[in-house]
Write a protein that holds these residues in place. Structure first.
Motif, short mmCIF file in Angstrom:
data_model
loop_
_atom_site.label_atom_id
_atom_site.label_comp_id
_atom_site.label_asym_id
_atom_site.label_seq_id
_atom_site.Cartn_x
_atom_site.Cartn_y
_atom_site.Cartn_z
N ASN A 9 -40.34 78.27 63.34
CA ASN A 9 -41.81 78.23 63.39
C ASN A 9 -42.40 77.35 62.29
O ASN A 9 -43.62 77.25 62.18
N GLY A 10 -41.56 76.74 61.46
CA GLY A 10 -42.06 75.87 60.40
C GLY A 10 -42.40 76.59 59.11
O GLY A 10 -42.77 75.97 58.12
N SER A 11 -42.27 77.92 59.09
CA SER A 11 -42.58 78.71 57.89
C SER A 11 -41.36 79.43 57.35
O SER A 11 -41.47 80.46 56.70
N GLY A 12 -40.17 78.92 57.69
CA GLY A 12 -38.94 79.54 57.18
C GLY A 12 -38.38 80.63 58.06
O GLY A 12 -37.43 81.31 57.68
N SER A 13 -38.94 80.86 59.23
CA SER A 13 -38.38 81.84 60.16
C SER A 13 -38.60 81.34 61.59
O SER A 13 -39.02 80.21 61.79
N GLY A 14 -38.32 82.18 62.55
CA GLY A 14 -38.47 81.81 63.95
C GLY A 14 -38.00 82.92 64.85
O GLY A 14 -37.85 84.06 64.42
N THR A 15 -37.76 82.58 66.11
CA THR A 15 -37.33 83.57 67.09
C THR A 15 -36.25 82.99 68.00
O THR A 15 -36.17 81.78 68.19
N TRP A 16 -35.46 83.86 68.55
CA TRP A 16 -34.48 83.47 69.57
C TRP A 16 -35.14 83.56 70.92
O TRP A 16 -35.84 84.52 71.22
N SER A 17 -34.96 82.54 71.75
CA SER A 17 -35.57 82.56 73.08
C SER A 17 -34.76 81.68 74.03
O SER A 17 -33.91 80.89 73.60
N SER A 18 -35.04 81.83 75.30
CA SER A 18 -34.38 81.00 76.31
C SER A 18 -34.88 79.58 76.20
O SER A 18 -36.07 79.34 76.01
N GLN A 19 -33.96 78.65 76.31
CA GLN A 19 -34.31 77.23 76.21
C GLN A 19 -34.49 76.67 77.62
O GLN A 19 -33.55 76.59 78.38
N THR A 20 -35.70 76.33 77.97
CA THR A 20 -35.97 75.68 79.25
C THR A 20 -36.66 74.36 78.95
O THR A 20 -37.63 74.31 78.21
N THR A 21 -36.15 73.31 79.56
CA THR A 21 -36.74 72.00 79.39
C THR A 21 -37.27 71.55 80.74
O THR A 21 -36.61 71.73 81.76
N ARG A 22 -38.45 70.97 80.73
CA ARG A 22 -39.05 70.45 81.95
C ARG A 22 -39.04 68.94 81.91
O ARG A 22 -39.33 68.34 80.89
N SER A 23 -38.77 68.37 83.06
CA SER A 23 -38.93 66.93 83.23
C SER A 23 -39.81 66.72 84.45
O SER A 23 -39.74 67.48 85.42
N VAL A 24 -40.61 65.67 84.40
CA VAL A 24 -41.51 65.36 85.51
C VAL A 24 -41.16 63.98 86.03
O VAL A 24 -41.05 63.02 85.26
N PHE A 25 -40.97 63.89 87.34
CA PHE A 25 -40.68 62.63 88.01
C PHE A 25 -41.87 62.31 88.91
O PHE A 25 -42.28 63.15 89.71
N THR A 26 -42.42 61.13 88.76
CA THR A 26 -43.60 60.75 89.55
C THR A 26 -43.26 59.60 90.47
O THR A 26 -42.61 58.63 90.07
N VAL A 27 -43.69 59.74 91.73
CA VAL A 27 -43.44 58.75 92.77
C VAL A 27 -44.77 58.23 93.28
O VAL A 27 -45.70 59.01 93.51
N HIS A 28 -44.87 56.92 93.46
CA HIS A 28 -46.08 56.29 93.98
C HIS A 28 -45.83 55.88 95.43
O HIS A 28 -44.85 55.19 95.72
N LEU A 29 -46.70 56.30 96.33
CA LEU A 29 -46.66 55.87 97.72
C LEU A 29 -47.82 54.91 97.91
O LEU A 29 -48.97 55.26 97.66
#
Length: 131
Positions: A9-29
């Motif tokens: 958290n930037g203050s010397g501590s934090g939490t354990w949590s699930s790591q989910t990453t999002r990516s966005v793919f954009t298509v032009h028609l």
């Protein structure tokens, strides 16, 4: 637990949590009035959590059906772009709950039925959640 990461958290501590990453793919028609098959490459495995579209102008003629499929041709769902009252900036979205898993170096198929009679650009974004 397995699959979790420590987020500081930037203050010397934090939490354990699930790591989910999002990516966005954009298509032009380039022309929503054409019936098209657009293949959107996905370079990694994951789950498609949302498909969002936006019109870049009003359409005439009729509604447009957009079908989203995985690489096995199984349907994730459809979006209906409504002609009546359409305008630039109109948003439609789909939150697929089945057939929405992709593997490494896979693709998503976006099919349009060409229901509109006017040439209008159209954008589709695909959100993929990966761990």
């Amino acid at each position: 637990s397995s699959g979790q990461v420590y987020k500081a958290n930037g203050s010397g501590s934090g939490t354990w949590s699930s790591q989910t990453t999002r990516s966005v793919f954009t298509v032009h028609l380039a022309d929503l009035s054409l019936a098209e098959n657009i293949y959107c490459p996905i370079p990694f495995g994951g789950t498609v959590s949302r498909v969002t579209s936006v019109l870049e102008g009003s359409i005439a003629g009729g509604d447009v059906t957009v079908t989203v499929k995985n690489s096995s041709a199984a349907t994730m769902g459809t979006l209906t772009v409504t002609q009546s009252g359409s305008a630039a900036g109109d948003i439609d979205s789909l939150d697929p709950s089945s057939n929405n898993t992709v593997t490494d170096n896979d693709y998503i198929l976006i099919q349009t039925n060409g229901g509109a009679s006017t040439h209008v650009d159209f954008m589709v974004s695909v959100v993929v959640e990966h761990v």
